[in-house]
Design a protein around this motif. Sequence first.
Motif, PDB file in Angstrom:
ATOM      1  N   VAL A 121       1.103  -1.399  -0.120  1.00 35.01           N
ATOM      2  CA  VAL A 121      -0.166  -0.021  -0.190  1.00 35.01           C
ATOM      3  C   VAL A 121       1.159   1.466   0.200  1.00 35.01           C
ATOM      4  CG1 VAL A 121      -1.281   1.235   1.287  1.00 35.01           C
ATOM      5  CG2 VAL A 121      -2.151  -1.016   0.914  1.00 35.01           C
ATOM      6  N   GLU A 122       1.824   2.149   0.686  1.00 32.24           N
ATOM      7  CA  GLU A 122       2.807   2.148   1.012  1.00 32.24           C
ATOM      8  C   GLU A 122       3.344   2.708  -0.567  1.00 32.24           C
ATOM      9  OE1 GLU A 122       5.337   1.812   3.883  1.00 32.24           O
ATOM     10  OE2 GLU A 122       4.218   2.564   5.812  1.00 32.24           O
ATOM     11  N   LEU A 123       4.246   1.563  -1.222  1.00 34.96           N
ATOM     12  CA  LEU A 123       4.740   1.597  -2.274  1.00 34.96           C
ATOM     13  C   LEU A 123       3.508   2.449  -3.099  1.00 34.96           C
ATOM     14  CD1 LEU A 123       7.176  -1.322  -2.692  1.00 34.96           C
ATOM     15  CD2 LEU A 123       7.662   0.992  -3.027  1.00 34.96           C
ATOM     16  N   LYS A 124       2.191   1.623  -3.298  1.00 30.03           N
ATOM     17  CA  LYS A 124       1.252   2.350  -4.370  1.00 30.03           C
ATOM     18  C   LYS A 124       0.654   3.401  -3.919  1.00 30.03           C
ATOM     19  CE  LYS A 124      -3.327   1.225  -6.007  1.00 30.03           C
ATOM     20  NZ  LYS A 124      -4.283   0.463  -5.511  1.00 30.03           N
ATOM     21  N   GLN A 125       0.756   3.718  -2.915  1.00 30.22           N
ATOM     22  CA  GLN A 125       0.787   5.875  -2.280  1.00 30.22           C
ATOM     23  C   GLN A 125       1.808   6.643  -2.823  1.00 30.22           C
ATOM     24  OE1 GLN A 125       0.590   5.636   1.296  1.00 30.22           O
ATOM     25  NE2 GLN A 125      -2.371   5.899   1.369  1.00 30.22           N
ATOM     26  N   GLN A 126       3.323   5.514  -2.709  1.00 34.06           N
ATOM     27  CA  GLN A 126       4.339   7.058  -3.178  1.00 34.06           C
ATOM     28  C   GLN A 126       3.669   6.969  -5.455  1.00 34.06           C
ATOM     29  OE1 GLN A 126       7.562   4.921  -2.799  1.00 34.06           O
ATOM     30  NE2 GLN A 126       7.955   5.705  -0.118  1.00 34.06           N
ATOM     31  N   ARG A 127       3.616   6.128  -5.468  1.00 33.95           N
ATOM     32  CA  ARG A 127       3.449   6.325  -7.049  1.00 33.95           C
ATOM     33  C   ARG A 127       2.686   6.526  -7.645  1.00 33.95           C
ATOM     34  NH1 ARG A 127       5.196  -0.356  -6.794  1.00 33.95           N
ATOM     35  NH2 ARG A 127       7.452   0.036  -6.978  1.00 33.95           N
ATOM     36  N   GLU A 128       1.540   6.691  -6.781  1.00 35.27           N
ATOM     37  CA  GLU A 128       0.317   7.629  -6.798  1.00 35.27           C
ATOM     38  C   GLU A 128       0.841   8.897  -7.047  1.00 35.27           C
ATOM     39  OE1 GLU A 128      -3.234   5.131  -5.829  1.00 35.27           O
ATOM     40  OE2 GLU A 128      -3.182   4.131  -7.473  1.00 35.27           O
ATOM     41  N   GLY A 129       1.230   9.886  -6.381  1.00 37.14           N
ATOM     42  CA  GLY A 129       1.627  10.670  -5.255  1.00 37.14           C
ATOM     43  C   GLY A 129       0.581  10.706  -4.707  1.00 37.14           C
ATOM     44  N   HIS A 133      -1.719   9.591   4.826  1.00 35.23           N
ATOM     45  CA  HIS A 133      -0.935   8.411   6.058  1.00 35.23           C
ATOM     46  C   HIS A 133      -2.420   7.926   7.014  1.00 35.23           C
ATOM     47  CE1 HIS A 133       1.017   7.132   9.783  1.00 35.23           C
ATOM     48  NE2 HIS A 133       0.226   6.977   9.879  1.00 35.23           N
ATOM     49  N   ILE A 134      -2.165   6.011   6.655  1.00 33.39           N
ATOM     50  CA  ILE A 134      -2.803   5.448   7.286  1.00 33.39           C
ATOM     51  C   ILE A 134      -2.138   4.949   8.205  1.00 33.39           C
ATOM     52  CG2 ILE A 134      -3.234   2.929   6.707  1.00 33.39           C
ATOM     53  CD1 ILE A 134      -3.246   2.987   3.655  1.00 33.39           C
ATOM     54  N   ASN A 135      -3.199   4.795   9.281  1.00 32.27           N
ATOM     55  CA  ASN A 135      -2.866   4.287  10.957  1.00 32.27           C
ATOM     56  C   ASN A 135      -3.315   2.608  11.069  1.00 32.27           C
ATOM     57  OD1 ASN A 135      -2.272   3.531  13.475  1.00 32.27           O
ATOM     58  ND2 ASN A 135      -3.589   5.538  14.257  1.00 32.27           N
ATOM     59  N   TRP A 136      -1.384   1.813  10.392  1.00 31.06           N
ATOM     60  CA  TRP A 136      -1.890   0.366  10.349  1.00 31.06           C
ATOM     61  C   TRP A 136      -2.197  -0.214  11.812  1.00 31.06           C
ATOM     62  CZ3 TRP A 136      -1.938  -1.651   6.091  1.00 31.06           C
ATOM     63  CH2 TRP A 136      -2.078  -1.216   5.005  1.00 31.06           C
ATOM     64  N   ARG A 137      -2.220   0.708  12.805  1.00 28.89           N
ATOM     65  CA  ARG A 137      -2.591  -0.104  14.505  1.00 28.89           C
ATOM     66  C   ARG A 137      -3.752  -0.064  14.277  1.00 28.89           C
ATOM     67  NH1 ARG A 137       0.658   2.386  18.982  1.00 28.89           N
ATOM     68  NH2 ARG A 137       2.095   0.691  17.950  1.00 28.89           N
ATOM     69  N   TYR A 138      -4.292   1.831  13.712  1.00 34.72           N
ATOM     70  CA  TYR A 138      -6.097   1.001  13.588  1.00 34.72           C
ATOM     71  C   TYR A 138      -6.880   0.215  12.974  1.00 34.72           C
ATOM     72  CZ  TYR A 138     -11.070   3.338  12.364  1.00 34.72           C
ATOM     73  OH  TYR A 138     -11.943   2.899  12.274  1.00 34.72           O
ATOM     74  N   VAL A 139      -6.239  -0.067  12.158  1.00 36.07           N
ATOM     75  CA  VAL A 139      -6.212  -0.751  10.142  1.00 36.07           C
ATOM     76  C   VAL A 139      -6.440  -2.443  10.958  1.00 36.07           C
ATOM     77  CG1 VAL A 139      -5.589  -2.180   8.579  1.00 36.07           C
ATOM     78  CG2 VAL A 139      -5.488   0.108   8.873  1.00 36.07           C
ATOM     79  N   TRP A 140      -5.156  -2.605  11.855  1.00 30.42           N
ATOM     80  CA  TRP A 140      -5.183  -4.297  12.572  1.00 30.42           C
ATOM     81  C   TRP A 140      -6.181  -4.181  13.215  1.00 30.42           C
ATOM     82  CZ3 TRP A 140      -4.787  -6.092   7.865  1.00 30.42           C
ATOM     83  CH2 TRP A 140      -3.091  -5.789   7.863  1.00 30.42           C
TER      84      TRP A 140
END
Length: 179
Positions: A121-129, A133-140
């Motif tokens: 997800v981080e690489l995809k966001q970088q490539r799309e510009g 910020h994603i709070n991964w602790r919240y996601v899991w």
Amino acid sequence: MDLPSEEACGGPNMKDKEEESMTYKEAGKVSPDEAEEEMEDETHADILDVFEEGLARLVQDPLLCDLPIQVTLEEINSQIALEYGQAMTVRVLKADGEIMPIVVVQDATVLDLKKATRRFVELKQQREGSVRHINWRYVWRTYNLVFQGEKLEDDRVRLKDYGIRNRDEVTFMKRLRKK
């Protein structure tokens, strides 16, 4: 006391170096010593350009053609590991229907899958510009990974212990609140 010559000890011999240099020149190649001298004169930007050109040529290989143009070394290594059967692709299905192909090693744990998902997800966001910020602790905390109705709750359990194999689909599912 006479010391043995460098040649007798297996050290470099000037005659051998001259012959080696002639061999490189005859072949139309640059010797490693000359290449090192040239590299010292190059700027960081020049070296990055050369590296990116080489990477672009590498990605044209049929084995690596599925990779994005701004590929990382990690992605190349993952693709090669897939080809040799050392890794597997787990397809993670998001709620919006998007499927994320996540590459993990054969004996990966649930935690490894979570880390690889985050990296994807981080690489995809970088490539799309995108700079969200994603709070991964919240996601899991709010989502489970589910495979064939079974929640992958224990991060230490290996994926193959859940029966997950190459190209299997794992779903992001919202956790139900406990009252």
